[in-house]
Every structure is written in C-alpha cells, then in structure tokens.
Write an enzyme that holds these catalytic residues in place. Structure first.
Site, PDB file in Angstrom:
ATOM      1  N   ARG A   1      75.292 -35.696  32.425  1.00 46.47           N
ATOM      2  CA  ARG A   1      76.355 -36.574  32.934  1.00 46.47           C
ATOM      3  C   ARG A   1      77.726 -35.949  32.708  1.00 46.47           C
ATOM      4  O   ARG A   1      78.663 -36.192  33.459  1.00 46.47           O
ATOM      5  CB  ARG A   1      76.236 -37.953  32.276  1.00 46.47           C
ATOM      6  CG  ARG A   1      76.312 -37.932  30.776  1.00 46.47           C
ATOM      7  CD  ARG A   1      75.719 -39.179  30.135  1.00 46.47           C
ATOM      8  NE  ARG A   1      74.265 -39.092  29.968  1.00 46.47           N
ATOM      9  CZ  ARG A   1      73.520 -40.045  29.415  1.00 46.47           C
ATOM     10  NH1 ARG A   1      74.072 -41.167  28.996  1.00 46.47           N
ATOM     11  NH2 ARG A   1      72.218 -39.891  29.310  1.00 46.47           N
TER      12      ARG A   1
ATOM     13  N   LYS B   1      67.132 -30.277  20.552  1.00 47.56           N
ATOM     14  CA  LYS B   1      65.853 -30.896  20.916  1.00 47.56           C
ATOM     15  C   LYS B   1      64.758 -30.393  19.973  1.00 47.56           C
ATOM     16  O   LYS B   1      64.882 -29.295  19.428  1.00 47.56           O
ATOM     17  CB  LYS B   1      65.483 -30.499  22.354  1.00 47.56           C
ATOM     18  CG  LYS B   1      66.279 -31.201  23.427  1.00 47.56           C
ATOM     19  CD  LYS B   1      65.780 -30.803  24.804  1.00 47.56           C
ATOM     20  CE  LYS B   1      66.594 -31.468  25.899  1.00 47.56           C
ATOM     21  NZ  LYS B   1      66.439 -32.942  25.937  1.00 47.56           N
TER      22      LYS B   1
HETATM   23  N1  BES Z   1      67.581 -32.801  30.559  1.00 48.69           N
HETATM   24  C1  BES Z   1      67.422 -33.938  29.739  1.00 48.69           C
HETATM   25  C2  BES Z   1      66.569 -35.033  30.376  1.00 48.69           C
HETATM   26  C3  BES Z   1      65.100 -34.717  30.519  1.00 48.69           C
HETATM   27  C4  BES Z   1      64.207 -35.121  29.553  1.00 48.69           C
HETATM   28  C5  BES Z   1      64.623 -34.091  31.642  1.00 48.69           C
HETATM   29  C6  BES Z   1      62.868 -34.875  29.703  1.00 48.69           C
HETATM   30  C7  BES Z   1      63.267 -33.836  31.785  1.00 48.69           C
HETATM   31  C8  BES Z   1      62.397 -34.239  30.822  1.00 48.69           C
HETATM   32  C9  BES Z   1      68.781 -34.553  29.426  1.00 48.69           C
HETATM   33  O1  BES Z   1      69.819 -33.651  29.323  1.00 48.69           O
HETATM   34  C10 BES Z   1      68.641 -35.223  28.105  1.00 48.69           C
HETATM   35  O2  BES Z   1      68.454 -34.536  27.143  1.00 48.69           O
HETATM   36  N2  BES Z   1      68.732 -36.546  28.092  1.00 48.69           N
HETATM   37  C11 BES Z   1      68.569 -37.286  26.905  1.00 48.69           C
HETATM   38  C12 BES Z   1      69.635 -38.337  26.891  1.00 48.69           C
HETATM   39  C13 BES Z   1      69.755 -39.047  25.578  1.00 48.69           C
HETATM   40  C14 BES Z   1      70.314 -38.112  24.538  1.00 48.69           C
HETATM   41  C15 BES Z   1      70.656 -40.248  25.759  1.00 48.69           C
HETATM   42  C16 BES Z   1      67.183 -37.906  26.904  1.00 48.69           C
HETATM   43  O3  BES Z   1      66.706 -38.337  27.963  1.00 48.69           O
HETATM   44  O4  BES Z   1      66.562 -37.901  25.858  1.00 48.69           O
HETATM   45 MN    MN Z   2      70.016 -32.831  27.404  1.00 44.92          MN
END
Ligand code: BES
Ligand code: MN
Ligand code: ZN
Length: 506
Positions: free
Chosen positions: A364, A290
């Site tokens: 997931r 990230k």
């Molecule tokens: N934990 C994150 C989702 C999230 C994002 C929670 C912002 C709270 C605030 C999750 O694991 C994630 O990183 N999801 C990605 C999925 C994508 C790679 C398809 C996302 O939402 O960017």
């Molecule tokens: Mn994630």
C-alpha cells in the site's frame, strides 16, 4: 504457440489428433455425431463399452477410425450439459492439451465450435480454447540448465466447421465464423500476455529486480514503437514527493523504479484507463521480517505488475482502439541499517502522513504514491490497481476468486461480470466507512495497518484515501496469481480479465 484456424468437415481433417467433446450421459457434440456417422457408428459403439462417461476432464484416446482422416481422436468429458459453463470447458481443454503434450503427434486440432447455444458462444469457445491450450503448454525453463525434451506437438488448430451455428438463417454462418475467428485472435493475444506475466513472475528475485522490470518495459516499447515508456528514477520520485514509495526501497541496494507505459490507440484527447500494478520484486517484510518457511514465494509479490505488463502486451498486439496506461511502482522490501523502522512516519505524494507500524505492509505504501501520480498525470477515466496485497484475502476467498473492492458500483459490477465470462473470477468485499477507524494513528494522518480484523478491506481502505477523485477498483490477487506446493508457479491472472475490460472499452 499461436493457434490457427482450420476449416472443413471434422471427419475429413488430416491431423495427428482430433479433440472432440462429450457430455455426460454419452451425449456427443455435433462434431462427434458427424464423426460417428462417417465411421459407421464406431464412436458410439466404443462409448457404449463404458470407457468414458463424459465426466468433466475425463479423456479417452482412440486410434484411427475407418472413414475418419484424423490419426487419433481424443474424447474429452464436458460434464453434465445443464451444468456446462466456461470454467468447466476451460478445464477440459487444459486437460486435453496435457494429454496431447504427451503424445507423438506433431499437430492436433480442436473441434469444439459446436458448443454454441449451450451457454457458450463461438467467440468464447475459441477464446477459452486458445487460452487453455497455451496455458497448458507453458513451461518455465529459463534458469534450468537441463531443459525438458522439446515437445513433439508443434501445431494446434481450431476447427471451424460451423456445426453449432444457427441453421436456416439467410447468410449462413457469417457472423458465427467472424466471432469464432475473433475469439481465436483475442485468445492468442491474451495467451501471449499471460505467458509474459508468468515468465516475469517465475523469475527469481535476484534476476527480476525493479531495473529488470524497467528494461522489460523498454523492450516492449522497442518491439511495439507505438507504446511509449517512461521510467522515473528515485531522484524523480524525490522531486515529486513520493516519500512513501521511497521509504520502502530505502533498505534495498536495488533502486526503485516507477515504470509508465502509455498506449494511446483510442481517440486523441480521450482520457485513458489506468492499470496500476504492485511490482514488489521481493518482499522480506523489511524490519518486520517475515518468517523463513515459504519466504521464497515473495518473489511473486510483483504479480500485479506482471499482469499489467501482460495486459499491455495483449492490448498492443491487438492494436486496441483504446487509450490506456500501465503504471508500475517497483521496489524491493529489505531489512537493512537504513531500512524504515516500525513507527517511522512518511509523507506521501498526496501530502497525507503515514505511520509505518509494520514494514511488511509495504504494498500500500508504494501503491498510494503511484495512484496519486496516476491521478495527477492522467485524470484517468477509470483506474484499476492489481496487487498481491494481503495474506488475508487468501483466507477469505482461497485461490479461486480475486478480491475486488471499489468506490464505483458500475465499475465493480462490470468487473464481476467480465470475471464470470473469462473464468478469471472476482468477488467483491465492502469498503464501508466503518472500517476507517481501524487505520487511526496517534502520530500521523493514518497508520499503514488496521489490526487483525478484515485485513484485506483495511488495506483497500488505505488505498481509497488516495483514489477519492477517481473511479477506482482494487484487485487483491494474493490468492489467485500463483500456486504454491509442487506445482509452484505463476498463473498469469488476471490478464484475461483486464484485457477483456479494455476490449470492452475499445
Ligand atoms: N506481499 C504481502 C501479502 C501476501 C501474503 C501475498 C501472502 C501473498 C501471500 C504483503 O506485503 C504483506 O506482507 N501483507 C501483510 C500485511 C499485514 C502486515 C497487515 C500480510 O498480509 O500479512
Ligand atoms: Mn509485505
Ligand atoms: Zn508485499
């Protein structure tokens, strides 16, 4: 702080501060009118001066009135009477508590049991007030060496004067009093659960690890021996074929845990309701790292599991006559020489293979194995998973409603209705087969991401492949579980909703 029940006339209650509501247009509630009469209309004279109009959350503090035992009176605005709803009420009670917290008064009393018949029954008046008061009084201090000054406010009461009860019925106020008291009891238990959830979520990732969460479950079982706790270690997961869950924790020095809490308070032999919470104690994204800004907030990526802990706590404290299990897959998601790489293919416990196109779509991957485990171990009546799963849900619904997706209309409808009642609202998104296309993979049974479009839905579609044999609902709480910015912190959602769901099943 546990709120206690008090009985008596509003004007004769001895308290540091009596809180009463005021509707817009200077409409005093029944309690307010009683105080007004006792004080020779002092209240209405003060209101006439125009210092308060009754707009939502407006407050006015009055010093002692002749003929009234309370040392102070706090008027709080409830807005227009015809627009009154649980959320307006809850916000007003939260605001009133914030004012109380800054006073010198050691005790206070809410006189709000007179709103019944105005779209709030006595159960909900008490329940919302208890939750709002506790919500406003929570402070995170665990990792601060400079603690805030202890609050002067030590006791809060809920006044039961029955002024809102229907008049003229043979046995006056009996059911009314009973449901008011029950609302308070449930409100206190839900608050304890919410504050546990908030505390766990606010803890940093270097303290709140999967092992820490497992120990929390054990501590809960120690405090409530009827709660049974089982911790599955990585070796157990390997034996069960949880290749997907294990692929997420590969890059971490912290061993993953699968935490199982069983509460069998209902009929023997009845299948339980299951709650499955994402317990990602820190999500760096893994090799699909990230960006830096705001990454600290990914300590909140275990808010789903925190809500399971909080709900279990409330259920156990209330001794609900219901069978339910809480299942928490817990792991870190870290970059490392041994971490999963984009393109890696893993085999889930269900046997489906998954191409990990993005290691940041890890929620997931841990949930699918936990869902399969839940299905095979318990054959639950219903299963609800709770997860900070996608950033996309924040774009779709903001921070007001939790995203709801389900393969069962009845379950979805009931969660929607309970969301309205508790103020812990959810909004449904579709799970049409049309979206399945997006998860196609050239190399595995499916991919773990579905492209930019409908990210919240494709995440749920992924999970739906593992819940076909169950009545299942998925709650995406990425937008509702915590706040960013200067008020950064966990909110304890959706403990109130989940507890209410289980209360209804009991
Ligand atoms: N934990 C994150 C989702 C999230 C994002 C929670 C912002 C709270 C605030 C999750 O694991 C994630 O990183 N999801 C990605 C999925 C994508 C790679 C398809 C996302 O939402 O960017
Ligand atoms: Mn994630
Ligand atoms: Zn995550």
């Amino acid at each position: 702080m546990e709120l206690s029940l008090k009985a008596g006339q509003p004007s004769s209650i001895k308290t540091g501060c009596l809180v009463i509501g005021l509707f817009e247009g200077n409409k005093l509630t029944a309690t307010g009118s009683e105080i007004d009469a006792a004080s020779g209309n002092a209240l209405s004279r003060l209101i006439k001066r125009g210092d308060i109009e009754g707009k939502p959350c407006q407050t006015l503090l009055l010093q002692g009135l002749d003929g009234v035992a309370a040392e102070r009176i706090l008027l709080v605005g409830l807005g227009k009477q015809d627009k009154f709803d649980p959320l307006v009420f809850r916000k007003a009670m939260t605001r009133a508590t914030q004012v109380l917290g800054e006073l010198g008064a050691a005790d206070a009393c809410f006189a709000i049991d007179d709103l019944a018949g105005k779209s709030l029954d006595p159960y909900w008046a008490a329940r919302h007030t208890a939750e709002a008061v506790n919500f406003a009084l929570y402070r995170y201090e665990t990792t601060k060496s400079e603690k805030a000054k202890p609050r002067k406010l030590k006791r809060v009461g809920l006044l039961q004067c029955g002024s809102g009860a229907p008049r003229g019925s043979g046995a006056p106020h009996r059911d009314y009093n009973k449901s008011f008291a029950l609302g308070l009891k449930h409100g206190n238990a839900v608050s304890n659960g919410m504050n546990l959830a908030r505390e766990l979520a606010n803890l940093p990732g270097n303290i709140c690890t999967p092992t820490y969460l497992a120990n929390q479950a054990k501590a809960l079982a120690k405090a409530y021996p009827k709660l049974k706790v089982k911790i599955l270690e990585e070796a157990d997961m390997k034996r069960l074929g949880m290749g997907s869950l294990l692929s997420v924790s590969r890059g971490s020095r912290q061993p993953a845990k699968l935490i199982v809490m069983e509460w069998m308070g209902g009929k023997k032999g009845d299948k339980p309701h299951a709650l499955v919470g994402k317990g990602l104690t820190f999500d760096t994204g893994g090799i699909s790292l990230k960006p830096g800004p705001g990454m600290d907030e990914m300590k909140f990526d275990m808010c789903g599991s925190a809500s399971v802990f909080g709900t279990m706590r409330a259920v156990v404290e209330l001794g609900l006559k219901v069978n339910c299990v809480g299942v928490v897959p817990s792991s870190e998601n870290m970059p490392d020489g041994d971490a999963s790489k984009p393109g890696d293919i893993v085999t889930t416990m269900a046997g489906l293979t998954v191409e990990v196109l993005n290691t940041d779509a890890e929620g997931r991957l841990i949930l699918c194995d936990a869902l399969t485990y839940t299905e095979r171990t318990y054959k639950p009546k219903t299963v609800i998973d709770i997860a900070t799963l996608t950033g996309a849900v924040v774009i779709a619904l903001g921070s007001h409603a939790t995203g709801l997706m389900s393969n069962d209309d009845k379950l979805a409808d009931s969660l929607y209705a309970l969301g309205q009642q508790t103020g812990d609202r959810v909004w449904r998104l579709p799970l049409w087969d049309d979206y399945k296309e997006q998860l196609k993979s050239n190399f595995a049974d499916m991919a773990n991401i579905g492209g930019r479009e409908a990210g919240t839905i494709t995440a749920a579609i992924f999970l739906s492949r593992f819940t076909e044999k169950m009545r299942w609902a998925h709650l995406d709480i990425a937008g509702t579980a915590y706040k960013s910015g200067t008020e950064k912190g966990a909110l304890g959602r959706p403990v109130s909703l989940l507890t209410q769901y289980l209360i209804e099943q009991a």
